[in-house]
Design a protein around this motif. Structure first.
Motif, PDB file in Angstrom:
ATOM      1  N   UNK A 302       0.831  -1.175   0.116  1.00 56.88           N
ATOM      2  CA  UNK A 302       0.093   0.010   0.141  1.00 56.88           C
ATOM      3  C   UNK A 302       0.885   1.419  -0.011  1.00 56.88           C
ATOM      4  N   UNK A 323      -7.001   9.772  -2.420  1.00 58.39           N
ATOM      5  CA  UNK A 323      -8.499  10.117  -2.077  1.00 58.39           C
ATOM      6  C   UNK A 323      -8.853   9.948  -0.467  1.00 58.39           C
ATOM      7  N   UNK A 324      -8.070   8.777  -0.140  1.00 55.39           N
ATOM      8  CA  UNK A 324      -8.329   8.231   1.354  1.00 55.39           C
ATOM      9  C   UNK A 324      -7.642   8.942   2.329  1.00 55.39           C
ATOM     10  N   UNK A 325      -8.277   9.393   3.269  1.00 55.44           N
ATOM     11  CA  UNK A 325      -7.953  10.248   4.453  1.00 55.44           C
ATOM     12  C   UNK A 325      -6.584   9.598   4.863  1.00 55.44           C
ATOM     13  N   UNK A 326      -6.536   8.465   5.493  1.00 59.18           N
ATOM     14  CA  UNK A 326      -5.165   8.172   6.166  1.00 59.18           C
ATOM     15  C   UNK A 326      -4.186   7.890   5.128  1.00 59.18           C
ATOM     16  N   UNK A 327      -4.314   7.533   3.667  1.00 61.97           N
ATOM     17  CA  UNK A 327      -3.412   7.635   2.865  1.00 61.97           C
ATOM     18  C   UNK A 327      -2.781   8.799   2.447  1.00 61.97           C
ATOM     19  N   UNK A 329      -2.773  11.629   4.499  1.00 63.39           N
ATOM     20  CA  UNK A 329      -1.835  12.062   5.345  1.00 63.39           C
ATOM     21  C   UNK A 329      -0.818  11.535   5.370  1.00 63.39           C
ATOM     22  N   UNK A 363     -10.184  17.112   3.023  1.00 63.62           N
ATOM     23  CA  UNK A 363     -10.812  17.768   4.164  1.00 63.62           C
ATOM     24  C   UNK A 363      -9.469  18.578   4.848  1.00 63.62           C
ATOM     25  N   UNK A 365      -8.760  18.816   8.199  1.00 64.42           N
ATOM     26  CA  UNK A 365      -8.027  18.446   9.384  1.00 64.42           C
ATOM     27  C   UNK A 365      -6.960  17.438   9.140  1.00 64.42           C
ATOM     28  N   UNK A 366      -6.792  16.887   7.872  1.00 68.03           N
ATOM     29  CA  UNK A 366      -5.840  16.071   7.485  1.00 68.03           C
ATOM     30  C   UNK A 366      -4.357  16.651   7.484  1.00 68.03           C
ATOM     31  N   UNK A 368      -3.441  19.483   9.405  1.00 71.77           N
ATOM     32  CA  UNK A 368      -2.938  20.011  10.868  1.00 71.77           C
ATOM     33  C   UNK A 368      -1.570  19.709  11.130  1.00 71.77           C
ATOM     34  N   UNK A 397      -9.017  25.461  12.525  1.00 69.44           N
ATOM     35  CA  UNK A 397      -9.659  24.299  12.993  1.00 69.44           C
ATOM     36  C   UNK A 397      -8.770  23.628  14.195  1.00 69.44           C
ATOM     37  N   UNK A 398      -7.311  23.691  13.891  1.00 69.12           N
ATOM     38  CA  UNK A 398      -6.641  23.315  14.923  1.00 69.12           C
ATOM     39  C   UNK A 398      -6.933  23.877  16.329  1.00 69.12           C
TER      40      UNK A 398
ATOM     41  N   UNK B  34     -17.095  21.725   9.595  1.00 71.17           N
ATOM     42  CA  UNK B  34     -15.907  22.463  10.294  1.00 71.17           C
ATOM     43  C   UNK B  34     -16.076  21.623  11.717  1.00 71.17           C
ATOM     44  N   UNK B  37     -15.072  18.212  11.746  1.00 73.45           N
ATOM     45  CA  UNK B  37     -13.452  17.747  11.460  1.00 73.45           C
ATOM     46  C   UNK B  37     -13.060  18.206  12.733  1.00 73.45           C
ATOM     47  N   UNK B  38     -13.333  19.380  13.624  1.00 71.63           N
ATOM     48  CA  UNK B  38     -12.547  19.752  14.944  1.00 71.63           C
ATOM     49  C   UNK B  38     -12.827  18.658  15.678  1.00 71.63           C
ATOM     50  N   UNK B  41     -10.274  15.988  15.034  1.00 72.37           N
ATOM     51  CA  UNK B  41      -8.800  16.451  15.379  1.00 72.37           C
ATOM     52  C   UNK B  41      -8.885  16.157  16.789  1.00 72.37           C
ATOM     53  N   UNK B  45      -6.251  13.751  18.537  1.00 71.65           N
ATOM     54  CA  UNK B  45      -5.339  14.361  19.535  1.00 71.65           C
ATOM     55  C   UNK B  45      -5.184  13.400  20.931  1.00 71.65           C
ATOM     56  N   UNK B  52      -5.115   6.695  12.288  1.00 69.83           N
ATOM     57  CA  UNK B  52      -5.170   6.073  10.961  1.00 69.83           C
ATOM     58  C   UNK B  52      -6.615   5.753  10.634  1.00 69.83           C
ATOM     59  N   UNK B  55      -9.153   8.614  10.228  1.00 65.96           N
ATOM     60  CA  UNK B  55      -8.770   9.664   8.768  1.00 65.96           C
ATOM     61  C   UNK B  55      -9.232   8.577   7.619  1.00 65.96           C
ATOM     62  N   UNK B  56      -9.364   7.366   7.889  1.00 65.98           N
ATOM     63  CA  UNK B  56      -9.571   6.482   6.649  1.00 65.98           C
ATOM     64  C   UNK B  56     -11.308   6.353   6.681  1.00 65.98           C
ATOM     65  N   UNK B 218      -2.645  -1.871  10.857  1.00 65.89           N
ATOM     66  CA  UNK B 218      -1.715  -0.811  11.063  1.00 65.89           C
ATOM     67  C   UNK B 218      -2.210  -0.259  12.731  1.00 65.89           C
TER      68      UNK B 218
END
Lengths: 422, 432
Positions: A302, A323-327, A329, A363, A365-366, A368, A397-398, B34, B37-38, B41, B45, B52, B55-56, B218
């Protein structure tokens, strides 16, 4: 699966009753088929094509034999089924025959008829069924057939492919299990049934799987990819090159060793050349080197699919991120790490462009974590590029998340005390 | 692939916790991305090892979802009204809750449970969802992750916490809760049954099975690689995610069977008498099938900490396995042993074996006694808690050790404490 040779013979019978029975039987046997992807069968086909001994684990009556019949049909190989439990060891190691003068000529070990026919045909699919209900001596003799391809004095030609089947330990009456060295030589595939396929099949429509075909033009590429994947992975995880199964629960299954890694490499190359899905590759790789090592290799594959950070930095505007968020990031973090490894101002600015591009297609948030890490790489004489402006929303956002964590940690303290009081 | 969705009334507004109703008449809300997503996060945190997985997840906005729900393909369906009424920190808890359903494979396990117990239909679906929520909710909150309003806990039914979904399903009827929690719906990711709003296996942004396994793997590796960070519940999950523990009966049975059935004793071929098949093939030598029944000697550690109930069930298991492979009952001998070997009784006289002992343990005397017997055993099965010295050399027969795990926290404070591990030549099965 069942062959009723007497009943299905066309009606030459003089008995009208039997003629009606024949009609009913032929009606019952008239079924159609529909195309349906079948991962198990694809994996089996590839392992057989790669000439690795396959061991099918599955409960009795689950359709292993039916699958083998379909496989033999599609590979155009004659199928020879040998039910191990009704044979004797000498049927596989050769029957000693006393000749005229044993002291001069020796005692020849005569092979059984099925082996002679296989050798004469030069090709075929040998299916050793019910391995687990045979006596230990028969199993020992059979393993020689599987591993050395020898039956008595005969040697099976290379065109013969071998598949064995066994019942899982829990359901086998006499609980045969493989010792680790033997288990290591097989590709283990676990055969299960899909209730919907069975119900639909009994209703008259059986599935017909499109079996994978090797594409001649992809062969060099497939070998290169498989070698790169396995070698790159084992370089990073040398402890996984050889690891005997330690716990009782994992005995008898696949485990990593140089031999099974070679099998995994072969299977990867075959899978790539046939363009099968990752799910099929996963079955094969996990069947060769075991779940733990197999999953790690797949995770490595992967990561190999992720875009190369240097390419992204070279042309940040055209960056195409997963596209996938974890990938996504993981890719962005790799970009930041690449900048950190060779910090130059243009590379740093290019990384900001990649991040800004990521904000437009995914998105926020990825971003930050990578943005914070990238900001920390700044040298005093580097000016903040304009692209950073576009990322101000990310900082907001953070902060919002930060405030929320602050509230929660404050609250959770009081909450725990109130719970303790209850 | 998946069975048809249960009939379910289509509601414009999720009833949920009571305040939800006021949104009913208004035009549909826009999703506050927003805020959502906050909250993610926040979750990342305070639970970095789940990053992982979090975010997936792919977010799908859908007003017909009661609250937040997941499907088996790692899509997360979100109701805009729900996001609007939840504070960010509670939404973070919901994120972790939903991703926990997926990590712990509740859809696969729920489907398997439904098939085994033939429990289909909306009521059973809700029951599985509640049981899955029990498994999750009792250990994921706290430490910066407040429990959201409406989260159900095993204590509602006076059940102990820390059990698995299947345990809750087996032990408890959820009916007292069902009426109050009819709104509860975590999607097919929690129980394996498809919902009308879900995109299904062919929809966009779904994860294939291999991708799902890869993400779970993972996360599990991450937790195992950083011991001390994750709470016990997650560490246990990480250890068992890809190697669920097998029932000890099967393992002990398989170990004894393979020890007993290996070449030597048991059914096997021999040339001691010619085979009856030989008559039909002159000139060919054939072996015949002969049976050598195995002798099994069970050495039982009677030194204390193991309960009689546990010992009894393990002993019965060994006896049953030996019978099943053709051993006669009189070939199974039992030796009870603490610091010295006490009794040796064949099993047939010993329906009520009196297990003597209670002092310190030295299993070596039990082994010596077993091997000195007139007919040497083919297999020695030792049932012990492992707090004993072992023979320094491998005994001349196969050895299976049934190990009762010692309750934790006994000697952990003592830095000089070294547990006596069973020797490498024995096959070890952990019992219980």
């Amino acid at each position: 699966m069942t062959s009723s040779t007497l009943m299905s013979r066309p009606a030459e019978t003089h008995d009208p009753e039997l003629g009606v029975a024949d009609t009913l039987l032929s009606l019952l046997r008239t079924t159609t088929s529909e195309p349906r992807p079948d991962e198990q069968l694809e994996a089996l086909t590839l392992a057989v094509a790669a000439d690795l001994p396959v061991l099918l684990w599955g409960e009795p009556g689950i359709g292993k034999t039916a699958a083998l019949t379909q496989l033999a049909d599609s590979l155009d190989l004659p199928l020879t089924t040998v039910i191990a439990s009704v044979h004797e060891p000498s049927d596989f190691s050769g029957l000693p025959i006393v000749g005229d003068d044993p002291a001069v000529q020796g005692v020849p070990m005569a092979p059984p008829q099925w082996a002679v026919q296989l050798v004469r045909a030069g090709r075929g699919l040998l299916f050793l069924d019910e391995l687990s209900t045979a006596t230990p001596a028969v199993q020992a003799a059979l393993l020689r057939v599987v591993l050395e391809r020898r039956v008595g004095a005969l040697r099976l030609p290379p065109g013969v492919r071998i598949v064995a089947a066994a019942n899982p330990r829990a359901s086998a009456a006499d609980g045969w299990e493989l010792s680790p060295p033997l288990a290591n030589r097989f590709v283990h595939l676990y055969w299960t049934h899909d209730p919907q396929v069975v119900v639909r099949g009994l209703g008259g429509v059986w599935p017909r799987a499109e079996l994978p075909r090797l594409q001649a033009q992809r062969l060099p590429e497939a070998v290169a990819l498989a070698r790169r994947a396995v070698c790159g992975f084992l370089k990073a995880r040398p402890t996984l090159i050889h690891r005997l199964p330690s716990s009782e629960a994992r005995r008898g299954g696949a485990w990593p060793s140089p031999r099974s890694w070679e099998a995994a490499l072969t299977l990867l190359a075959f899978g790539t050349a046939a363009s099968v899905s990752r799910d099929v590759l996963a079955l094969l790789v996990r069947g060769a080197v075991g779940d733990g090592a197999g999953l790690e290799l797949l995770a490595h594959l992967d990561r190999m699919d992720l875009p190369d950070p240097e390419t992204l930095l070279a042309d940040p505007a055209a960056a195409d991120l997963p596209q996938r968020g974890d990938l996504r990031q993981a890719t962005l973090e790799a970009v930041v790490a690449a900048v950190g490894a060779r910090p130059r101002r243009e590379r740093w600015e290019a990384a900001w462009t990649v991040l800004a591009g990521a904000l437009e297609t995914g998105t926020p948030d990825l971003l930050v974590a990578p943005a914070t890490a990238l900001a920390a790489l700044r040298r005093d004489d580097w000016e903040v590029p304009e692209t950073v402006e576009r990322l101000t929303g990310v900082i907001g956002l953070a902060r919002q998340a930060e405030r929320s964590v602050g509230r929660a940690t404050g609250k959770s303290a009081t909450r725990r005390t109130s719970e303790a009081g209850r | 692939m998946s069975p048809p969705a249960p009939p379910r009334p289509v509601r414009a507004t999720p009833p949920g916790p009571p305040r939800a109703r006021e949104f009913g008449a208004r035009p549909p809300l826009r999703l506050d991305t927003r805020k959502l997503l906050a909250a993610r996060l926040h979750a990342v945190k305070v639970r970095p090892y789940l990053a992982d997985a979090l975010f997936a997840l792919h977010v799908v906005e859908d007003p017909s979802v009661p609250t937040m729900a997941v499907d088996a393909h790692w899509r997360c369906y979100v109701s805009p009204a729900f996001v609007a009424r939840m504070p960010v920190e509670q939404l973070a808890g919901v994120w972790v809750h939903e991703v926990s359903h997926l990590l712990r494979d509740h859809h696969g396990r729920g489907e398997r449970y439904a098939r085994q117990h033939e429990e289909h239909g909306p009521g059973q679906r809700l029951r599985r969802n509640i049981a899955a929520d029990f498994e999750i909710n009792d250990d994921i909150y706290g430490d910066g992750l407040p429990r959201p309003h409406g989260a159900v806990l095993p204590s509602l039914l006076r059940l102990p916490s820390g059990l698995l979904m299947e345990d809750y399903l087996r032990t408890a009827s959820m009916s007292p809760l069902a009426a109050d929690l009819a709104w509860l719906d975590c999607g097919s990711g929690a129980d394996g049954q498809a919902r009308p709003w879900e995109l299904g296996p062919d929809g966009a942004h779904g994860l294939t099975r291999q991708q799902r396994d890869a993400v779970r793997f993972r996360v599990a590796q991450g937790i195992k690689g950083r011991p001390g960070n994750a709470p016990d519940g997650w560490r246990r999950w990480a250890d068992e995610a890809f190697h669920p523990p097998q029932p000890w009966r099967q393992l002990l049975g398989a170990a004894v069977r393979s020890a007993v059935g290996a070449p030597g004793p048991g059914d096997n071929h021999s040339y001691r008498r010619p085979s009856r098949r030989s008559a039909s093939v002159p000139g060919v030598l054939l072996p015949s099938l002969r049976r050598t029944p195995p002798r099994v000697c069970v050495v039982i550690d009677t030194s204390g900490s193991v309960s009689d109930g546990e010992l009894g069930s393990a002993l019965l298991e060994v006896a049953a396995v030996t019978r099943a492979v053709g051993g006669r009952r009189d070939l199974v001998t039992v030796i009870s042993c603490d610091a010295a070997a006490r009794t040796a009784a064949p099993l047939c006289q010993a329906e009520n074996i009196e297990l003597l002992g209670g002092g310190g343990t030295d299993l070596r005397s039990g082994f010596t006694r077993a091997l000195r017997a007139r007919h040497r055993p083919d297999v020695i099965v030792a049932l012990t808690d492992g707090q004993t010295p072992w023979p320094s050399a491998q005994p001349p027969c196969r050895t299976v050790v049934g190990l009762f795990p010692r309750p934790t926290g006994i000697d952990t404070d003592d830095p000089d404490y070294v547990p006596d591990l069973p020797p490498p030549w024995a096959r070890v099965v952990t019992i219980g």
